[in-house]
Structure formats: C-alpha cells, structure tokens
Design a protein around this motif. Structure first.
Motif, PDB file in Angstrom:
ATOM      1  N   LYS A 111     -15.697 -53.821 -27.407  1.00 25.25           N
ATOM      2  CA  LYS A 111     -14.335 -53.314 -27.276  1.00 25.25           C
ATOM      3  C   LYS A 111     -14.149 -52.463 -26.018  1.00 25.25           C
ATOM      4  O   LYS A 111     -14.843 -51.475 -25.810  1.00 25.25           O
ATOM      5  CB  LYS A 111     -13.950 -52.513 -28.522  1.00 25.25           C
ATOM      6  CG  LYS A 111     -13.938 -53.375 -29.783  1.00 25.25           C
ATOM      7  CD  LYS A 111     -13.293 -52.692 -30.957  1.00 25.25           C
ATOM      8  CE  LYS A 111     -13.200 -53.637 -32.143  1.00 25.25           C
ATOM      9  NZ  LYS A 111     -12.479 -53.045 -33.289  1.00 25.25           N
ATOM     10  N   ALA A 113     -10.455 -52.836 -24.219  1.00 24.71           N
ATOM     11  CA  ALA A 113      -9.027 -52.585 -24.423  1.00 24.71           C
ATOM     12  C   ALA A 113      -8.773 -51.933 -25.782  1.00 24.71           C
ATOM     13  O   ALA A 113      -7.849 -51.131 -25.928  1.00 24.71           O
ATOM     14  CB  ALA A 113      -8.244 -53.888 -24.304  1.00 24.71           C
ATOM     15  N   LEU A 114      -9.606 -52.268 -26.769  1.00 24.35           N
ATOM     16  CA  LEU A 114      -9.450 -51.737 -28.128  1.00 24.35           C
ATOM     17  C   LEU A 114     -10.410 -50.581 -28.407  1.00 24.35           C
ATOM     18  O   LEU A 114     -10.677 -50.265 -29.565  1.00 24.35           O
ATOM     19  CB  LEU A 114      -9.681 -52.849 -29.160  1.00 24.35           C
ATOM     20  CG  LEU A 114      -8.741 -54.051 -29.118  1.00 24.35           C
ATOM     21  CD1 LEU A 114      -9.178 -55.092 -30.141  1.00 24.35           C
ATOM     22  CD2 LEU A 114      -7.307 -53.637 -29.374  1.00 24.35           C
ATOM     23  N   THR A 117      -8.645 -47.928 -30.630  1.00 25.93           N
ATOM     24  CA  THR A 117      -7.861 -48.307 -31.803  1.00 25.93           C
ATOM     25  C   THR A 117      -8.754 -48.284 -33.043  1.00 25.93           C
ATOM     26  O   THR A 117      -9.887 -48.741 -33.022  1.00 25.93           O
ATOM     27  CB  THR A 117      -7.242 -49.707 -31.653  1.00 25.93           C
ATOM     28  OG1 THR A 117      -8.283 -50.665 -31.434  1.00 25.93           O
ATOM     29  CG2 THR A 117      -6.269 -49.743 -30.500  1.00 25.93           C
ATOM     30  N   ASP A 198      -0.978 -57.124 -28.264  1.00 28.17           N
ATOM     31  CA  ASP A 198      -0.297 -56.035 -27.568  1.00 28.17           C
ATOM     32  C   ASP A 198       0.326 -55.055 -28.552  1.00 28.17           C
ATOM     33  O   ASP A 198       0.310 -53.841 -28.337  1.00 28.17           O
ATOM     34  CB  ASP A 198       0.775 -56.600 -26.634  1.00 28.17           C
ATOM     35  CG  ASP A 198       0.177 -57.377 -25.463  1.00 28.17           C
ATOM     36  OD1 ASP A 198      -1.044 -57.274 -25.245  1.00 28.17           O
ATOM     37  OD2 ASP A 198       0.929 -58.086 -24.778  1.00 28.17           O
ATOM     38  N   ILE A 201      -2.353 -52.676 -29.812  1.00 29.86           N
ATOM     39  CA  ILE A 201      -2.762 -51.665 -28.825  1.00 29.86           C
ATOM     40  C   ILE A 201      -1.711 -50.572 -28.726  1.00 29.86           C
ATOM     41  O   ILE A 201      -2.039 -49.376 -28.715  1.00 29.86           O
ATOM     42  CB  ILE A 201      -3.009 -52.317 -27.452  1.00 29.86           C
ATOM     43  CG1 ILE A 201      -4.217 -53.264 -27.524  1.00 29.86           C
ATOM     44  CG2 ILE A 201      -3.256 -51.238 -26.381  1.00 29.86           C
ATOM     45  CD1 ILE A 201      -4.434 -54.087 -26.266  1.00 29.86           C
ATOM     46  N   ASP A 205      -3.174 -47.138 -29.796  1.00 28.81           N
ATOM     47  CA  ASP A 205      -3.670 -46.364 -28.640  1.00 28.81           C
ATOM     48  C   ASP A 205      -2.617 -46.353 -27.534  1.00 28.81           C
ATOM     49  O   ASP A 205      -2.844 -46.863 -26.436  1.00 28.81           O
ATOM     50  CB  ASP A 205      -4.978 -46.989 -28.143  1.00 28.81           C
ATOM     51  CG  ASP A 205      -5.701 -46.104 -27.132  1.00 28.81           C
ATOM     52  OD1 ASP A 205      -5.329 -44.929 -26.994  1.00 28.81           O
ATOM     53  OD2 ASP A 205      -6.645 -46.605 -26.479  1.00 28.81           O
ATOM     54  N   THR A 208      -3.346 -45.048 -23.770  1.00 24.76           N
ATOM     55  CA  THR A 208      -4.136 -45.827 -22.811  1.00 24.76           C
ATOM     56  C   THR A 208      -3.236 -46.778 -22.025  1.00 24.76           C
ATOM     57  O   THR A 208      -3.479 -47.040 -20.843  1.00 24.76           O
ATOM     58  CB  THR A 208      -5.272 -46.595 -23.524  1.00 24.76           C
ATOM     59  OG1 THR A 208      -6.265 -46.956 -22.568  1.00 24.76           O
ATOM     60  CG2 THR A 208      -4.785 -47.866 -24.199  1.00 24.76           C
ATOM     61  N   GLU A 317      -2.227 -55.346 -22.519  1.00 26.33           N
ATOM     62  CA  GLU A 317      -3.690 -55.398 -22.519  1.00 26.33           C
ATOM     63  C   GLU A 317      -4.269 -55.175 -21.126  1.00 26.33           C
ATOM     64  O   GLU A 317      -5.308 -54.530 -20.973  1.00 26.33           O
ATOM     65  CB  GLU A 317      -4.170 -56.745 -23.083  1.00 26.33           C
ATOM     66  CG  GLU A 317      -5.677 -56.810 -23.242  1.00 26.33           C
ATOM     67  CD  GLU A 317      -6.192 -58.161 -23.699  1.00 26.33           C
ATOM     68  OE1 GLU A 317      -7.389 -58.428 -23.532  1.00 26.33           O
ATOM     69  OE2 GLU A 317      -5.373 -58.958 -24.231  1.00 26.33           O
ATOM     70  N   ALA A 320      -4.253 -51.535 -20.533  1.00 27.21           N
ATOM     71  CA  ALA A 320      -5.208 -50.833 -21.388  1.00 27.21           C
ATOM     72  C   ALA A 320      -6.619 -50.850 -20.804  1.00 27.21           C
ATOM     73  O   ALA A 320      -7.440 -49.979 -21.115  1.00 27.21           O
ATOM     74  CB  ALA A 320      -5.215 -51.449 -22.779  1.00 27.21           C
ATOM     75  N   GLU A 360     -12.067 -58.638 -30.095  1.00 27.98           N
ATOM     76  CA  GLU A 360     -12.271 -58.468 -28.657  1.00 27.98           C
ATOM     77  C   GLU A 360     -13.709 -58.838 -28.313  1.00 27.98           C
ATOM     78  O   GLU A 360     -14.653 -58.249 -28.852  1.00 27.98           O
ATOM     79  CB  GLU A 360     -11.979 -57.042 -28.204  1.00 27.98           C
ATOM     80  CG  GLU A 360     -12.083 -56.879 -26.687  1.00 27.98           C
ATOM     81  CD  GLU A 360     -11.615 -55.528 -26.171  1.00 27.98           C
ATOM     82  OE1 GLU A 360     -11.539 -55.356 -24.938  1.00 27.98           O
ATOM     83  OE2 GLU A 360     -11.333 -54.646 -27.001  1.00 27.98           O
TER      84      GLU A 360
END
Length: 590
Positions: A111, A113-114, A117, A198, A201, A205, A208, A317, A320, A360
């Motif tokens: 992970k 981008a995540l 989260t 999206d 995210i 979060d 970010t 994304e 992020a 991810e």
C-alpha cells in the motif's frame, strides 16, 4: 495498556451498520478499567468490503469481520485475553487467524496510495500528521519547482485516471507554459460501474489528496485549484471539505503556506453525475459553469485549459502518490512495478469472485494472482470465463490470458485498458454478447452527443447487439460492428467515443464463438438472453418442495407434493427467479 479500536466507517461498512457498531463501542467502553481503556476510532476502507464492518484492535493486531452492535461487549470483554474466535478470518481449512497478514486478501498487497486508509481518522488532521502528513509538502517547498518535477520524473509515476500519461511530463509542460495564472485540478468524478478506488481514498485519507494537490500547484506555479468530486459521494465530499478547512486553518493552504512565500487555495466543485465529465476538457467546461462537453485537443490543456489558462488535471489516486514520492524519493517509488509502469495500482475487485474489495498491488502482478490468490477465485465453485478491466470502456480478457502481467501497456495490447482500476470478474453464467450490449447501452446514454461518430456510431452498434441477443442477427452484422468500432475509435472527439467499442471488439476477438452461436444457432450458451432460452424442470432432480412456484411472479410453475413440478413455457417470463431459489439444481436452461 492503551488500546485503539479501529472501526471501518467507509460507505460500504456504513451500509452494513458500522455507525451503530462504533456507537456501541463508545457506550460499552464507558467506565472500563483504565488499564485497558479503549479508544474507538472511525477509519476508512480496510479493503475487504464484503466482510464489513471490519474492526481492528491495536496494538494486539486483531481484526474482526462482520461485526454487529451486539458483538461489541464481547469484544471489549476479550481485550487482553482470548480473541472472539467466531469473528476472526477463517482460512480454507477452517482455522481462525487474528493477524490480517494471514489473510490471503491482504498478504501480498503493497500500500502506497492506500497507506493511511483504514488506519487514520479521516476527519483528524492530527492523525494525518502522526503518519508523516504534510512532510512531503514541507520537503517540496524547500526545493525549487523544477526539482520537485524532477523527483516525480524519477519516480516514473503515470496518471492513474486511465490514460497513463507521465505525470512529470504534464507538470513540466504546464510549468513552462507562458502566463501568470495557472490552475491545478483534481478529478474525483469516478463514474465507472463497479469502481470505488478514488471514493475510498477521499473518504479514508483526504489530506493525502490535498497535500498532493498543493505540491503539484507549487511545481507548476498555480495559486488556485479545484477538486471536482462526484455529487453522489456524500461522505467523500464531507471529508474533503473538512480537510480543506483544517489545512487552511493550520497553514497548509492559503497565503504564505508554511512560511514559504507560496500562496495556494482550492475549492470543491460538485459534479452532476455525467460520465463524460470524467474526460479532462469536459470536466473543465463543467467547472466553468457550462454544459460538460469535450473539445478538440489541438491545443493541450497544459497550454490552454480551465478558463483558457494553463491547467494540470490529475486524478485522486495520482495525487495520493505524490506526498509519498516527495517524502521517500522518486527512486523508492520506482523500485516497484515494471520498466514502463512504476509503482502500485489500486483496483476494485468485484463480480463473481470470492473475496471482493479494494486491492493495491505493485504493477506487473498477473491477473491470476489478483483474481485467484488475492480474490480467492470464482465464487460458489464457478468456472472463470473472463475479466473486464478499465470500466465500461475497457475490454474483456479471457481465461487463456490469466498470466498476463497487469500494466498500462500489456492491457492495451490485449485490447483492454487500465482505466481507473475497475476489475469485474465473470464466470460461465455471463453472456459476453449481452455484456457488450450492456456496456454499449451505458456509454450510448452517457455520450454528450457533440460528435457524430460517438452519438450515432454507438447507437448503431447498440442496435446491432440488441438484434443479436434477440436472435435476429446475421453474420454481416459482425463486419458492420467492426467497421463502426473503427470509425468511432478514429473519429470521435474524446476518449469516451474512442474507447467505447473496446467491450465489443475484445469480446469479438476472444469470444467470437458466442456471437456465432447467437446468430447461427439462435442459442445463448450462457443461458442469459431471454429471447434465445427457455426454462424447464428436471423431473429426476426436482424434490417437489414448491419453492420455485412460490417465487414465480407469473404463476407459470405448477405441481403437487410428491410429484415433479413443471413450467408452462407460454406463461414463463424467463426472470430466472426459479433458478436462483432452487436448492437442488433442478431448473434447466435450454
């Protein structure tokens, strides 16, 4: 010991009662021994959506699934003792596991981008700062804009919205464009059926995304930005609004950001739900208050975009990933992925798959790994038939290509596309002709109608596919479909029209035998197209339970206890209810 109880409260888990679960934890924890004082925290998506609400206990690292309000007291009573076994993840052998790393859905994910989260409270700036929040921005502000762009270039980041255009190239072109006024935009208008990357995210979060937007604005020299977010995304909109207010109050937005001398502010524009507004120029036209229609791109948006000014548009994304790249260095990000597709990619894995949710993984993993190792294979013991990638404008990839490595270029070569990351798994009960018709129907309805190849071409293709699914098609129709698809691809104004034929062309390429069965034999092999099938009851398998008759809305099923039931073909409306409720596989589709 101070413990944290993390309750997933994204849209999916809220639907299954997560808000009530969080409330019960707060109520039941009052007055407990301070040595095990729990803190109930509402967090974003944990990924394994079908097993929500998901609750994680830290630092014990215990994860519970399908938690209900009545389970909360038992979980609190178990703190520091034995976990509640019935709420743990069970492997294929029926063995419970407390640590989610033993869950194959999570085991091989990586992970970026995540990264936050499911861990932080999305409404808490303090939580984000504890996870190195805005450190990437501080580092960027200590560099020159050119150095920031170079770091992104080294990372190899390509746009995660679908086209896969190199992010640094876009930023550099805009930074060099003449003019004092420039704009930095975020595309949160995620419209693909079955896609929720999206949204998750932004819900889990939001800071970010905001930090990535500010870094991008600094790199290109923009002082105003917009976040274009789908109007249906109530929770994402609320969390992004809170994030903007908190960032502005703490000096991460507005005048003289972090005493750097750089000014930037942004606002949210709510999208009206038009699929075409996910296209860059249509999105910008919509922000301007006009009808969301694309325009000819003989002049790129980095030179003349929003309000005729140089503009960069990145999707959620993509942005992020930016704080991670600035904080850890472009080379760190580039260690992941393939030569041409660096980093990770977020997918929404849905359809006829055992474990659905948000995934991810590094670019370059195979479809087989994603669908079978992470997703657990086809649900209910079904046979894998294909996977649709890239949303309604993507293509269908057959079983023989399961070992295809997932990256921008390989998917394009296969006749599909990365898109924003939607991935729909299909089994042998899916009719590929009807699937192509379904997507064409969606895209034809979403076409803005500005250009003839898209407006008329998609309608013509839809009419042909409808005829084929009704048993009225001819072999000449297949040649006509290919001609229309080529014209739409070459002559349409925007990517909606240019990619709309992908479902048709990919199914013709890999599942042509199904088209021929519909045309030559007047038969639907998957038993889906109602004009080409009929239902009957196998007398040897029927147990005379009568459930099928009770569920038949047309009263087409009759019978008496002790004897096999039967279906009146003239009265049957072919809704499939009988087949769905029969517990003995006695309903035959012919």
């Amino acid at each position: 010991m101070m413990r944290e109880i993390l309750i997933c409260c994204d849209t999916g888990c809220l639907v299954h009662g997560a808000r009530e679960v969080a409330g019960e934890f707060l109520r039941n924890s009052q007055g407990m021994d301070v040595s095990i004082k729990p803190v109930a925290k509402k967090v974003g998506c944990n990924g394994l959506c079908q097993l929500g609400p998901v609750v994680t206990i830290l630092p014990d690292n215990i994860t519970y699934y399908r938690v209900q309000p009545e389970d909360t007291q038992e979980i609190l009573d178990s703190l520091g003792a034995h976990p509640v076994e019935r709420l743990l993840y069970m492997d294929d052998d029926g063995q419970p596991h407390t640590d989610r790393s033993a869950n194959p859905f999570y085991a091989t994910q990586h992970k970026v981008a995540l990264r936050n989260t499911g861990i932080i409270d999305p409404a808490s700036l303090d939580d984000y700062l504890k996870r190195d929040g805005y450190k990437g921005l501080r580092k960027a502000l200590a560099l020159t804009p050119a150095q920031v762009i170079e770091e992104v270039r080294v990372s190899g980041l390509r746009g995660r919205g679908g086209a896969g255009f190199p992010t640094a190239v876009k930023w550099k072109s805009c930074s060099e464009a003449p003019g004092d006024v420039k704009y930095m935009l975020c595309n949160g208008d995620e419209g693909d059926p079955g896609a929720f990357m999206d949204r998750s995210i932004m819900e889990g979060d939001p800071h970010t995304v905001l930090e990535g937007l500010v870094i991008g604005a600094y790199a290109i020299g923009a002082h105003q930005g917009f976040l274009y977010i789908r109007d249906e995304y109530d929770l994402a909109l609320a969390h992004m609004k809170t994030a903007i207010e908190d960032a502005r109050a703490h000096g991460f937005l507005g005048k003289n950001i972090q005493n750097s001398g750089f000014d930037f502010d942004c606002e949210i524009v709510r999208g009206g739900g038009a699929f075409v507004c996910g296209e860059s120029s249509a999105l910008m036209t919509s922000i301007e208050g006009k009808v969301g229609e694309p325009r000819v791109k003989y002049i790129r948006s980095v030179e003349k975009g929003l309000f005729e000014k140089p503009t960069v548009l990145n999707n959620v994304e993509t942005l992020a990933n930016i704080p991670y790249i600035l904080l850890n260095g472009g080379e760190k990000f580039a260690e992941l992925g393939t030569d041409s597709s660096k980093g990770t990619k977020v997918f929404s894995l849905v359809g006829k798959v055992q474990r659905t949710g948000l995934v991810e993984v590094p670019m370059g993993v195979t479809l087989r790994h994603l669908i079978f190792d992470i997703g657990g294979g086809v649900k209910d013991g079904g046979k894998f038939k294909g996977v649709q990638t890239g949303g309604p404008s993507g293509g269908c990839i057959p079983e023989k290509m399961l070992d295809l490595e997932i990256d921008f270029d390989s998917l394009k070569e296969s006749g599909s596309m990365m898109g924003s990351g939607g991935m729909i798994v299909m089994d042998d009960t899916t009719c590929m002709v009807e699937l192509a018709r379904y997507y064409l129907n969606f895209l034809a309805g979403e076409s803005c109608g500005k250009c003839t190849p898209c407006r008329e071409g998609l309608r013509c293709m839809l009419d042909i596919l409808t005829r084929i699914t009704e048993g009225r098609g001819t072999m000449d129709d297949l040649d006509l479909l290919e001609d229309l698809a080529y014209t739409a691809k070459e002559a349409s104004l925007c990517e909606l029209g240019r990619t709309a034929a992908n479902p048709v062309m990919s199914t013709l390429r890999y599942f042509r035998d199904e088209y021929e069965a519909h045309i030559k034999d007047k038969r639907c092999p998957a038993g889906v197209c109602t004009a080409l099938i009929r239902y009957r009851i196998d007398p040897d398998a029927c147990k005379s339970c009568g459930l099928c008759g009770k569920e038949c809305p047309a009263a087409a099923i009759s019978g008496v206890s002790g004897s096999p039931f039967s279906i009146d073909p003239d009265a049957c409306i072919k809704c499939g209810n009988c087949r769905n409720v029969c517990k003995f596989s006695a309903i035959i589709v012919e």
